[in-house]
Design an enzyme around this catalytic site. Structure first.
Site, PDB file in Angstrom:
ATOM      1  N   GLU A  54      55.555  46.402  25.048  1.00 53.50           N
ATOM      2  CA  GLU A  54      54.972  45.079  24.840  1.00 53.50           C
ATOM      3  C   GLU A  54      54.390  44.980  23.435  1.00 53.50           C
ATOM      4  O   GLU A  54      53.234  45.397  23.215  1.00 53.50           O
ATOM      5  CB  GLU A  54      53.847  44.846  25.848  1.00 53.50           C
ATOM      6  N   HIS A 100      47.452  48.454  29.296  1.00 53.45           N
ATOM      7  CA  HIS A 100      47.813  47.124  28.781  1.00 53.45           C
ATOM      8  C   HIS A 100      47.050  46.889  27.480  1.00 53.45           C
ATOM      9  O   HIS A 100      45.912  47.333  27.328  1.00 53.45           O
ATOM     10  CB  HIS A 100      47.467  46.050  29.825  1.00 53.45           C
ATOM     11  N   GLU A 143      45.476  44.471  26.425  1.00 51.57           N
ATOM     12  CA  GLU A 143      44.151  43.834  26.583  1.00 51.57           C
ATOM     13  C   GLU A 143      43.101  44.862  26.982  1.00 51.57           C
ATOM     14  O   GLU A 143      41.926  44.741  26.628  1.00 51.57           O
ATOM     15  CB  GLU A 143      44.246  42.678  27.592  1.00 51.57           C
ATOM     16  N   GLY A 178      51.549  36.550  24.822  1.00 52.00           N
ATOM     17  CA  GLY A 178      50.860  35.261  24.894  1.00 52.00           C
ATOM     18  C   GLY A 178      51.023  34.397  23.655  1.00 52.00           C
ATOM     19  O   GLY A 178      50.344  33.371  23.524  1.00 52.00           O
ATOM     20  N   ASN A 218      52.365  40.023  35.778  1.00 49.76           N
ATOM     21  CA  ASN A 218      50.960  40.405  35.564  1.00 49.76           C
ATOM     22  C   ASN A 218      50.119  39.131  35.547  1.00 49.76           C
ATOM     23  O   ASN A 218      50.145  38.385  34.579  1.00 49.76           O
ATOM     24  CB  ASN A 218      50.846  41.157  34.224  1.00 49.76           C
ATOM     25  N   TRP A 219      49.374  38.931  36.633  1.00 52.17           N
ATOM     26  CA  TRP A 219      48.609  37.679  36.757  1.00 52.17           C
ATOM     27  C   TRP A 219      47.340  37.691  35.903  1.00 52.17           C
ATOM     28  O   TRP A 219      46.695  36.669  35.752  1.00 52.17           O
ATOM     29  CB  TRP A 219      48.212  37.444  38.209  1.00 52.17           C
ATOM     30  N   LYS A 220      46.967  38.846  35.414  1.00 53.05           N
ATOM     31  CA  LYS A 220      45.697  38.977  34.667  1.00 53.05           C
ATOM     32  C   LYS A 220      44.556  38.417  35.536  1.00 53.05           C
ATOM     33  O   LYS A 220      44.614  38.538  36.750  1.00 53.05           O
ATOM     34  CB  LYS A 220      45.800  38.297  33.309  1.00 53.05           C
ATOM     35  N   GLY A 264      53.653  37.872  31.691  1.00 50.96           N
ATOM     36  CA  GLY A 264      52.264  37.433  31.824  1.00 50.96           C
ATOM     37  C   GLY A 264      52.216  35.960  32.196  1.00 50.96           C
ATOM     38  O   GLY A 264      52.398  35.592  33.359  1.00 50.96           O
ATOM     39  N   GLY A 265      51.995  35.106  31.192  1.00 46.90           N
ATOM     40  CA  GLY A 265      51.809  33.673  31.429  1.00 46.90           C
ATOM     41  C   GLY A 265      52.846  33.056  32.365  1.00 46.90           C
ATOM     42  O   GLY A 265      52.489  32.331  33.310  1.00 46.90           O
ATOM     43  N   SER A 268      55.870  37.183  25.923  1.00 49.12           N
ATOM     44  CA  SER A 268      56.425  35.826  25.875  1.00 49.12           C
ATOM     45  C   SER A 268      57.814  35.723  26.512  1.00 49.12           C
ATOM     46  O   SER A 268      58.690  35.006  26.017  1.00 49.12           O
ATOM     47  CB  SER A 268      56.439  35.303  24.429  1.00 49.12           C
TER      48      SER A 268
HETATM   49  C1  PEP Z   1      51.419  40.568  29.231  1.00 52.66           C
HETATM   50  O1  PEP Z   1      50.244  40.263  29.086  1.00 52.66           O
HETATM   51  O2  PEP Z   1      51.724  41.652  29.739  1.00 52.66           O
HETATM   52  C2  PEP Z   1      52.427  39.624  28.780  1.00 52.66           C
HETATM   53  C3  PEP Z   1      53.633  40.068  28.589  1.00 52.66           C
HETATM   54  O3  PEP Z   1      52.016  38.339  28.576  1.00 52.66           O
HETATM   55  P1  PEP Z   1      52.934  37.072  28.183  1.00 52.66           P
HETATM   56  O4  PEP Z   1      54.171  37.135  29.035  1.00 52.66           O
HETATM   57  O5  PEP Z   1      52.083  35.881  28.500  1.00 52.66           O
HETATM   58  O6  PEP Z   1      53.251  37.196  26.739  1.00 52.66           O
END
Ligand code: PEP
Length: 264
Positions: free
Chosen positions: A176, A106, A108, A182, A14-16, A243-244, A222
């Site tokens: 999640e 999600h 967010e 994050g 997920n590039w956001k 994500g990141g 994470s």
């Molecule tokens: C996400 O936003 O779906 C996510 C899992 O982020 P991260 O891997 O950065 O925790």
């Protein structure tokens, strides 16, 4: 029974709101070269990327022209079909760009855009109408965890999201924990497994054994190359929503190749 069925693991990035369409092309191209060098077998692990809407056409063109073994999807979809909804993107548009998946609910979106369980459920139906497989995100906040334990909120969110859908559909669930997103502080594999098992029980109850057995449940929060293998050893965890770390080519490629770290 539900765990005796082989589910192709899915590693989804997920590039956001990161990488414009030119950066997206460069990233996907390099990811594909890396997969080719590693003799990646798409039937053993499916890889998918979720770029911003404005990148989707470029990503589609590249992937289809070069027949790259990378799936893609969008980060959200409108619950509406068309009309006066400024800024919204319909499932029909995403299907027209060959998206296979769409991320829905999600944390967010739920937090920053006040997306309700009802809206999430409407978006799931909108996606399914266009044969887009929804990746339904569920997860508890740190406060939920303290008040209700780990599974209660994700279970309630999943029940609300799939209410009224048919038992033949193709869906993915992403567990999640909001406190892990994050933060650098991932859940433990045991915690992820415990919630994933509770989510699979909801699928059995709502959609039946067959759908529950084939539905992939991802862990997200994470995830890194150094912790992916632990999650993938768990029987109810079928992949990761990243994500990141999905924005770092070396790290993401290493996550995709988790089987090499565990000698699977
Ligand atoms: C996400 O936003 O779906 C996510 C899992 O982020 P991260 O891997 O950065 O925790």
């Amino acid at each position: 029974m539900t765990n005796s069925v082989r589910r192709t693991p899915l590693i989804a990035g997920n590039w956001k709101m990161n990488l414009d369409h030119l950066q997206a092309i460069a990233f996907v191209q390099k990811l594909a070269w890396g997969l080719a060098d590693a003799k990646h077998d798409a039937s053993s692990v499916e890889v998918a990327v979720f770029p911003p809407f404005t990148d989707l056409r470029s990503v589609q063109t590249l992937i289809s022209a070069d027949k790259l073994p990378i799936a893609f999807g969008a980060q959200d979809v409108s619950e509406h079909e068309s009309g006066a909804y400024t800024g919204e993107i319909s499932g029909a548009f995403l299907a027209g760009l060959d998206c296979r998946y769409v991320i829905i609910g999600h944390s967010e979106r739920r937090t920053l855009h006040a997306e309700s369980d009802e809206q999430v459920a409407a978006k799931v139906k909108a996606a399914l109408k266009h044969n887009l497989a929804p990746i339904i995100c569920v997860g508890e906040t740190a406060e939920d965890l303290e008040k209700h334990g780990q599974s209660a909120v994700p279970v309630a969110q999943l029940k609300a999201a799939i209410e009224g859908i048919s038992s033949t559909v193709d869906i993915v669930v992403a567990y999640e924990p909001v406190w892990a997103i994050g933060s650098g502080q991932a859940a433990t594999p045991e915690q992820a497994e415990q919630v994933a098992a509770a989510l699979r029980a909801v699928l059995v109850e709502t959609l039946g054994e067959d759908v529950a057995a084939k539905t992939r449940i991802l862990y997200g929060g994470s995830v890194k190359a150094s912790n992916i293998a632990g999650f993938m050893r768990e029987p109810n965890v079928d992949g990761a929503l990243v994500g990141g770390a999905s924005l770092d080519l070396t790290e993401f490629s290493s996550i995709v190749r988790y089987q090499k770290h565990v000698g699977l």
